[in-house]
Each structure stands twice: as C-alpha cells, then as structure tokens.
Scaffold this active site. Structure first.
Site, PDB file in Angstrom:
ATOM      1  N   ASP A  13       0.882  -1.242  -0.031  1.00 28.17           N
ATOM      2  CA  ASP A  13      -0.049  -0.046   0.122  1.00 28.17           C
ATOM      3  C   ASP A  13       0.909   1.182  -0.057  1.00 28.17           C
ATOM      4  O   ASP A  13       2.166   1.105   0.430  1.00 28.17           O
ATOM      5  CB  ASP A  13      -0.767   0.116   1.303  1.00 28.17           C
ATOM      6  CG  ASP A  13      -1.864   1.308   1.349  1.00 28.17           C
ATOM      7  OD1 ASP A  13      -2.465   1.639   0.534  1.00 28.17           O
ATOM      8  OD2 ASP A  13      -1.758   1.765   2.591  1.00 28.17           O
ATOM      9  N   ASP A  15      -0.100   5.124   0.862  1.00 24.37           N
ATOM     10  CA  ASP A  15      -0.267   5.985   1.963  1.00 24.37           C
ATOM     11  C   ASP A  15      -0.441   5.237   3.455  1.00 24.37           C
ATOM     12  O   ASP A  15      -0.970   4.461   3.816  1.00 24.37           O
ATOM     13  CB  ASP A  15      -1.613   6.723   1.913  1.00 24.37           C
ATOM     14  CG  ASP A  15      -1.893   7.697   0.746  1.00 24.37           C
ATOM     15  OD1 ASP A  15      -0.866   8.045   0.357  1.00 24.37           O
ATOM     16  OD2 ASP A  15      -3.130   8.040   0.310  1.00 24.37           O
TER      17      ASP A  15
END
Length: 188
Positions: A13, A15
């Site tokens: 991922d 963020d």
C-alpha cells in the site's frame, strides 16, 4: 539447512505504509521530501528488494486506493531508492485507484500470473488486510507505516508458513491500531 521461501510478489500500500502523510491530507501537489516523506523502513525494504540477489526473482507492486492518482505516480517516479533508481523503476505492477483492494489484487494476479499464496501485502488498514488475506495472500498490518520489525516479521512468517506447506492467507503484525507498546520502529 532450510531454504528461505520468498514471496514472488511483494505488494505495498502507499499512503501511511510507504510514505506519510496520506495524499488526501494535502491541499496541493506535494513536493517529495518536503511535503511527503518515505518511512525509513520502507526505503530500506525497497533498497533490499532492488539490491540483494536473493530477491532477483521477486516482483514488486503497489496497491493503493488513493484518489490522488497522479500525485501517487509522481511520488513513485520521484522517490529515489538508489542513485539512478526510483520506486517506480522497482515496481513491476501498479494498481492505484479508489475502490476495493480485491479488485487491485485481481488485476495484480491477472497481470503477473502469480498465485495469491505467493504474494505478501503490507498495509495500514485492517479492512484491506482482512479482505485480501481471504484470497490466500499473507498480509502484514502496519498501522504506523512500515517498520523494520514488521518487514522482517512478514518475510519470516511467509518463509515459515510456505516452507511448512501452509498456503493459506492470514494477517500478521499488530492486531490493534491502539496497541503500540512495542512501536520502537527501527531501533534494533
């Protein structure tokens, strides 16, 4: 001596896993290194993936639900992990758009031809790790960004589980966002 079993696809991922802050928190195009910064362990993990021979058969990918798609691609193309290498150069696959991580992983599987059980996924959101683990992916929950401890835990768990024949999905790492008594990041 046992052979370390490594994932064929390492998925991050973006963020609050690779960098901080989350892109939606910014009001204008971020300046990399000033407005948005890599977590030190994320940089170290990507340098390891890029430089160490044991990772030569492993691919790297991004799976992000950010709505700031252009900014995310700009950050990947700007953050350097080596003198002439960016994160974007390292990543073979990028699924960056709002929506379910299940859709991201369906496309990663189709594009890479890699089985879900040969993937590991690092994310800061338990709803993502919960749904992706049901596909057979080993997920590592990192609520405060990727740390060196969680990177090592994920790789060790992957090797242990796959080495024993366990190809099921699971989530490892911190089980509660509020449980942080061992959050000492990269101090060891």
């Amino acid at each position: 001596t046992t052979t370390e079993r490594l994932p064929k696809l390492v998925v991050f991922d973006l963020d609050n896993t690779v960098w901080t802050p989350e892109l939606y928190e910014l009001y204008s195009k971020p300046v990399v290194g000033r407005d948005i910064k890599l977590f030190p362990a994320a940089l170290k993990a990507m340098q390891e993936l890029n430089n160490e021979a044991k990772w030569s058969k492993t691919k790297v990918a991004a799976a992000s639900r950010t709505g700031e798609i252009d900014w995310a691609h700009m950050c990947l193309a700007t953050f350097k992990i080596g003198q002439n290498t960016t994160i974007d150069d390292l990543m073979s696959y990028k699924q960056i758009y709002p929506g379910s991580k299940l859709r991201h992983f369906k496309h990663l599987h189709e594009d890479s031809k890699i089985e879900y059980s040969d993937m590991i996924f690092f994310d800061d959101d338990t709803s993502n790790t919960s749904e992706v683990s049901r596909l057979g992916v080993l997920c590592v929950y990192n609520p405060y960004g990727l740390t060196e401890k969680l990177w090592r835990l994920g790789i060790e768990e992957f090797s242990k589980r796959r080495g024993s024949g366990d190809r099921s999905g699971a989530t490892v790492g911190k089980t509660s966002y509020y449980y942080d008594d061992d959050y000492d990041d990269d101090s060891d």
